[in-house]
Every structure is written in structure tokens, then in C-alpha cells.
Write a protein that holds these residues in place. Sequence first.
Motif, mmCIF file in Angstrom:
data_model
loop_
_atom_site.group_PDB
_atom_site.id
_atom_site.type_symbol
_atom_site.label_atom_id
_atom_site.label_comp_id
_atom_site.label_asym_id
_atom_site.label_seq_id
_atom_site.Cartn_x
_atom_site.Cartn_y
_atom_site.Cartn_z
ATOM 1 N N LYS A 29 0.756 -1.243 0.025
ATOM 2 C CA LYS A 29 -0.033 0.021 0.054
ATOM 3 C C LYS A 29 0.884 1.409 0.079
ATOM 4 O O LYS A 29 0.670 2.338 -0.962
ATOM 5 N N PHE A 30 1.710 1.479 0.876
ATOM 6 C CA PHE A 30 2.139 2.915 1.185
ATOM 7 C C PHE A 30 3.517 2.802 0.421
ATOM 8 O O PHE A 30 3.781 1.980 -0.478
ATOM 9 N N ARG A 31 4.132 4.135 0.223
ATOM 10 C CA ARG A 31 5.333 4.470 -0.632
ATOM 11 C C ARG A 31 6.436 4.740 0.123
ATOM 12 O O ARG A 31 6.375 5.444 1.167
ATOM 13 N N ILE A 32 7.673 4.580 -0.286
ATOM 14 C CA ILE A 32 8.994 5.027 0.143
ATOM 15 C C ILE A 32 9.152 6.482 -0.120
ATOM 16 O O ILE A 32 8.875 7.039 -1.160
ATOM 17 N N SER A 33 9.369 7.239 0.974
ATOM 18 C CA SER A 33 9.213 8.703 0.982
ATOM 19 C C SER A 33 10.660 9.395 0.079
ATOM 20 O O SER A 33 11.627 8.976 0.628
ATOM 21 N N ASP A 34 10.336 9.978 -0.715
ATOM 22 C CA ASP A 34 11.287 10.578 -1.808
ATOM 23 C C ASP A 34 11.995 11.861 -1.041
ATOM 24 O O ASP A 34 13.009 11.937 -1.421
ATOM 25 N N THR A 35 11.062 12.571 -0.478
ATOM 26 C CA THR A 35 11.588 13.728 0.504
ATOM 27 C C THR A 35 12.488 13.424 1.712
ATOM 28 O O THR A 35 13.113 14.308 2.097
ATOM 29 N N ASP A 36 12.215 12.191 2.281
ATOM 30 C CA ASP A 36 12.885 11.995 3.626
ATOM 31 C C ASP A 36 14.114 10.969 3.517
ATOM 32 O O ASP A 36 15.068 11.107 4.522
ATOM 33 N N ASN A 37 14.201 10.307 2.482
ATOM 34 C CA ASN A 37 15.241 9.275 2.389
ATOM 35 C C ASN A 37 16.141 9.531 1.456
ATOM 36 O O ASN A 37 16.116 10.251 0.475
ATOM 37 N N LYS A 38 17.485 8.907 1.259
ATOM 38 C CA LYS A 38 18.480 8.826 0.311
ATOM 39 C C LYS A 38 18.960 7.499 0.390
ATOM 40 O O LYS A 38 18.977 6.395 1.191
ATOM 41 N N PHE A 39 19.365 6.912 -0.776
ATOM 42 C CA PHE A 39 20.275 6.027 -1.123
ATOM 43 C C PHE A 39 21.563 6.138 -1.000
ATOM 44 O O PHE A 39 22.067 6.995 -1.784
ATOM 45 N N THR B 60 22.290 9.135 -3.457
ATOM 46 C CA THR B 60 21.570 9.606 -4.364
ATOM 47 C C THR B 60 20.077 9.586 -3.983
ATOM 48 O O THR B 60 19.565 9.253 -3.075
ATOM 49 N N SER B 61 18.997 10.335 -4.657
ATOM 50 C CA SER B 61 17.764 10.625 -4.324
ATOM 51 C C SER B 61 16.964 9.263 -4.672
ATOM 52 O O SER B 61 17.351 8.410 -5.545
ATOM 53 N N ILE B 62 15.838 9.158 -3.733
ATOM 54 C CA ILE B 62 14.804 8.258 -4.204
ATOM 55 C C ILE B 62 13.582 8.844 -5.120
ATOM 56 O O ILE B 62 13.387 10.017 -4.732
#
Length: 749
Positions: free
Chosen positions: A126-136, A183-185
Motif C-alpha cells: 500500500k504505502f510508498r517510500i518517501s522521496d523527500t525524507d530518504n536517501k540511497f 542519490t535521491s529516491i
Amino acid sequence: MNSAMGDEARAWLLALVGMLLAGAASAAAEESTSIAKPGCQERCGNVSIPYPFGTTEGCYFNDDFYISCNSTHYDPPRAFLTGSTIEVINITVQGKLRIMQFIAHDCYNRSGAPVSSNTPFLTLSKFRISDTDNKFVAIGCDTEATIQGIQDVQGYISGCISKCDSIDYVDNHTCSGIGCCQTSIAKGVSYFELSVGSYNNHRGVWDFNPCSYAFVIEEKMFNFSSSYLRDLQDVTVMPMVLDWFIGNETCETVKAKGMRDACQGDSTCYNVDNGSGYRCKCLDGYEGNPYLPNGCRDIDECKDPNLNNCERMCRNTKGNYTCFCPKGYHGDGRTDGTDCVAIQSGSLVIQLTVGLGVGITALLAGSTWSFWAFKRWKLIKLKHKFFRQNGGLMLQQELSRRDTSTETAKIFSAEELEKATNNYDESRIIGRGGYGTVYKGTLSDGRIVAIKKSQIVDESQIDQFINEVVVLSQINHRNVVKLLGCCLETEVPLLVYEFITNGTLFEHIHNKSKASSMTFETRLRIAAETAGVLSYLHSSASIPIIHRDVKSTNILLDDVYTAKVSDFGASRLVPLDQVGISTVVQGTFGYLDPEYLHTSQLTEKSDVYSFGVVLVELLTGQKALCFQRSEEERNLAMYFLSAFKQDRLSQILEKCVVKEAKIEVVKEIAKLAKRCLRVKGEERPTIKEVAMELEGLRIMVKHHPWGNHDEPNLEEMEYLLGEPSLKLGSNAAYDSMKDHVILQVGNGR
């Protein structure tokens, strides 16, 4: 979930999280109002469980928000998402869910022999990985790391490289590629798999860095230290953030359908930008849990001087506050207003007040005309500025330099396009891509058009805009989306195209309801038309044009399923005397020419490879999105070639292809796709040859509609195809794919 991690390492991670959440936890402790439904458990160990989440039936909104509280195996108890092994460490009503996620590692001994490695993955229903809070993040001095998975319904891959020869070159608190890279998510990621490897098995750096690491982590939780090059061996999980939301509908759709709304009391609904649902928030002047009845409480701004602008006296109201002055003073009582001024008696005050009022009135009347004149002059000047900023002069030079005519292209005014799109209302959006947003508009003469608006204003976007105008101004072909004009006097450049009514080829291939209406003959015609227009671009245009981003989402269909190639933002004009162009790699993973990816040398054979992937999509249909990813089948091209080599082609074909098409004809198309997908460009046919062979097959199918047990005339088939060269060994193309770059099928722009 964390049994493999040492107690000391886990304590370090949770202490890090605790420091960040300490302020929020302290504030929550002071509130006496419940955050859960009445009679429901509010905590699981150290984790608060606010509604819509809950630990027992009847305490959560739906099954997506179930939290399993395991007190049997853990003391204190630990919380897990929907009964999975995903450990939850914090939940906020603002839509954030912190979890602990495994890290990837790849370790070696001093001699360079592998010791241990893993490739963790995360799947969310259901939910999504936060692109604004996380980094790879990847850590190591001999390290390459990738993250690949699913972004909405398309493939997704990214990664970075970190190298260094000595720990002396590694800077603390800096993650820029020396010992650490990040890098960004992307938005919309619901599944990912991490992998990490080494170039030289850590020989030469083993003394201070025996392992490579890769993980997704909450950005503000991570501060790189050179000690991590050795000390992460006992750490197996890191904290990351998910974005949670309600349902799959927008606020407007929920309201229009009269569906159950999760927002309660003094709250409002808003759409999320990383997912497909909505969230709730308390109205301005309120705080609390907007998902509970009466969960939003009025904030008493008068109790906190930082929350109000009152000079002397403050009165709290529902959702707001008012300032006032004590007796003997006048004014609005606000520090950002007129404050409180003592009232003075006498005629002098009255005279000054009247005189001031008359003076202000005269000043306002006299300045009104000047204001509107200045505003009009400023608007004209701004339009000229935008014209230059959007490359108007560059566009004029490019068009005048080339042997082409723009008489049919119209220069639209900003007001005309605003009216056509109802001021760019969100309901008019029909597509989003890497270079902009597309709106459906209706011009004053009744024509329906598609208006492409760039996302941001920067040099690279302007170059794409100018390139697309120049390319399309030279093309007059029935299978290319027609450019009607452009607008240069707005902050972002605009292009106006003819409106294609039937959506993208990707939707018709992979949407179950739409795919059933596409016959095999229609699929073959679309393939022939697409190859034909690419052949025209390569061979018949005044200057050869390489599209560079051929994919099923860039092929539109009209009401009678005529193919219309679109999105020339990444195209390149190629001088006739230049075989290849060295360029920055652009395109879509899954469709990218592996030779172009390695050499950055752009030729027409790059479009041939991408078209080969589209041809495979037309044959495999919905099965292209759900194939099993084995070691040999990491993308659609390799999956198809593997199936072709193993003589299981019929297992991966779309139902209508199996039902309607002669198997020999399908094999000829498959062989043609196989030739297009060869790794070496020089071994692929030209797109003109591909177009001729497909047209021959289309004519043969149209005039000879054999059943599945009829035998075609092979000599006539070879005559219609133009050459007998289709009889290739079934292993030729697959063997050339051994060194193929692993890519994901994607439909992003």
C-alpha cells in the motif's frame, strides 16, 4: 526481524532515532487527549499508535493500517506493519511511518575471497517510500551499488559508485563519492531491491575497508564518518521513512462519489503527491488527530506569545484569536498593525484627522492612474523578458538557419492558452513526463489541443524546448503528432499540439480491458506505422533525426488506432556526414541501447534497439509486466530472448496473438525483434529494413488470413518480406546478449 543484529548495534540505532523524536514524544506526553479510538491500545512498547492505525480489529481504519504488537518474543514489545516483518519505530498523523530496513553488504577476506553478501528487498502493498525524507547511500572504497524496483507500474533503477585508495582521502561528514556516495529516491516506489558489489574484491583497501554497504536511510538520521568503512559490520538495519495515505482516490473523487471520508471534526482533506490517495489535517488554528471525531482541538494562541501578534490584550476564538486595546486607547492592538495609541482630546486632533483623511484620499485618487499604467508597462516588459528567457532569439536563429518553414505554426498568447485550459486547472492534466505537464485545452475556434508546459525554467529545459520546436517544424508526416504552435511570453515555455484522443500504446498493451480490443492485425499495423515513421526520420528528413526515446508511452493512438509518434524533447538532428554523435546518455531504462549506454555514441541503430523492445511489448502484452525475474531475465528484452532461445515463445505471447496469428508469422516477427535487440549496433538491421519487412508481413496477413493450421507459401512470404534473411539461427541474438547491461522496463517520460 532484527534477531541477526547485535544488541549494541540496535541500541545505537534506536538511540539515534530517539534523539530525533525526543521533542515530539515530550509534547505528546503533555497531551491528555487520546490519539487512538476509545478503548483501543495507544502504545506498543515505545511506539505510539495513532488512529487510523491500530493493533486489534475495530481499532484501525482498514487492513492497510493494522499494527501487529509482538510482546511474546520481545520485551519491551515491538510493532510490525500489517503483520509483516517490517518493524515500525514511529508513526505520525502527518503521514510519516518510520521503519527499520535491512542493509546490503558484500565482504571479503584479506586475500580477496568473498566472505558474505546479501541483497535485501522491501515490498509494500500500500504505502510508498518517501522521496523527500530518504536517501540511497553506498559506503566503501571499492564499491558499486544499485537500487532497482517498481515505481508505480514501471521499472526503476538507480545507483552510485564510491572509490578511494586510502582512508586519508576520506572526509568525515561528506558523502560525495570518496568512501561514500548517495542519490535521491524517486516518487511512487513501492518495491525495491538493493545490491552492492566490488571492482577489486577490496584488495588494497582491506585493512580499513573489508566490506561494501548499501542502504536506504532517513536523510537527517545519516551523518557519514570514515569509521563506518569498518564499523558497520555489526549493523544490519537502518531507519527509513514511508509515506502513508488513505485509499486510492483523490479528495475530489471521494466527495463526488459520496464515499466514506476518513477526515473528522475540524479537519480538511488534501491529496498526496507520493501515492494515489489522500490525507487529513486539522484546520488552521487547530491541532491533534484529524482522523478521530473531535480529534482536532482549538489552539489557544493567547497562551503563547510566539503564536500571536497582540501588543497588549488577546482573546482566543475558535481556530483563531483577536487583539484589542484597553480603555483609553485606540487601534487594532497588533504589533504588525497600528498597535494601541492613547486617545487625545481637543479640536487640533480632529483637524489633523480630517486633513489627513482628505490628503490620503487625494493621494490615492491621483496615484491610481499611475499604478495601472505602471502595471501594464511592467507586464509588457515581463513578457519580453520571458521571450528572451525561453530562448525566443535562439529559436528564431535555429529556424532561420534550417531549410524549413514555420508558416503553419501559430504564436499563441498567454491569455489564449490560459482560457483554453481554464487557467491550467488540474482536471485538465492528461499526462506528466520528464520534460513537462500536458494539458487538454479548447481553443476559441473550438479545436481541442494538447498543451505541453515545462516543469521548471532552467538552461537544460530551454534547450529541450528549442530542440523540440526545431525538430517538429521539419516533420510533416501522418504518423507524427503535429505541432500547431508555441507560446514564449510565459514564465515556462509552452507547445501546442494536435490532440490525440485514444491515449498511449502502453495503456492499450498493458491495460487488460483495452488490450482485448487490439487485434493482432492492429498490433502489426501499429508496428509497421511506427517503424515507417522512424525510417522517415532517419532517411527522408532534410537532416536525419534520431528520436532517442522510442517507447510505447511515446506512441499515441487516434480513434482508429493510427500510430502517432510523440515527445521529441530528447531528439537529435544528425548531420548527413556524421555517423555517430557523442552525447550525454538520455532515454528510458529498459528501452536504452546497451551500446549507446556504454559508448555514448548515438546512431540510428539506437532507435532500432528501442523499437525492438516496443515490438516485443506488442507480442507479449500484459505478460511483459509480470514475468519472473531470474538471473538471466532482468528486463523485457532479455526475458524475450531467453524465452525465444528455450523455444517457449508461445508461453509469453498475448492471448490475442496466440489466438489470431499464424505461428510462422509470429516467429518471423519475433526473429525480426531478435535482430533489432542485438547488442552490437552494426549487427542490427536499419529501421528502413525493419519497416519494409513489417509492411510485407502486414500485407501478407491482410491478404492471406490463414487459420492456425494452414501452411503459408514460404516463397511468397520471402517475396513479400523483400529478402529470405529472416531465417536466422535462434541462438544468434541471445548469445550476443551475454554482456547486456541490466535495465528495467519503464514507461516514464
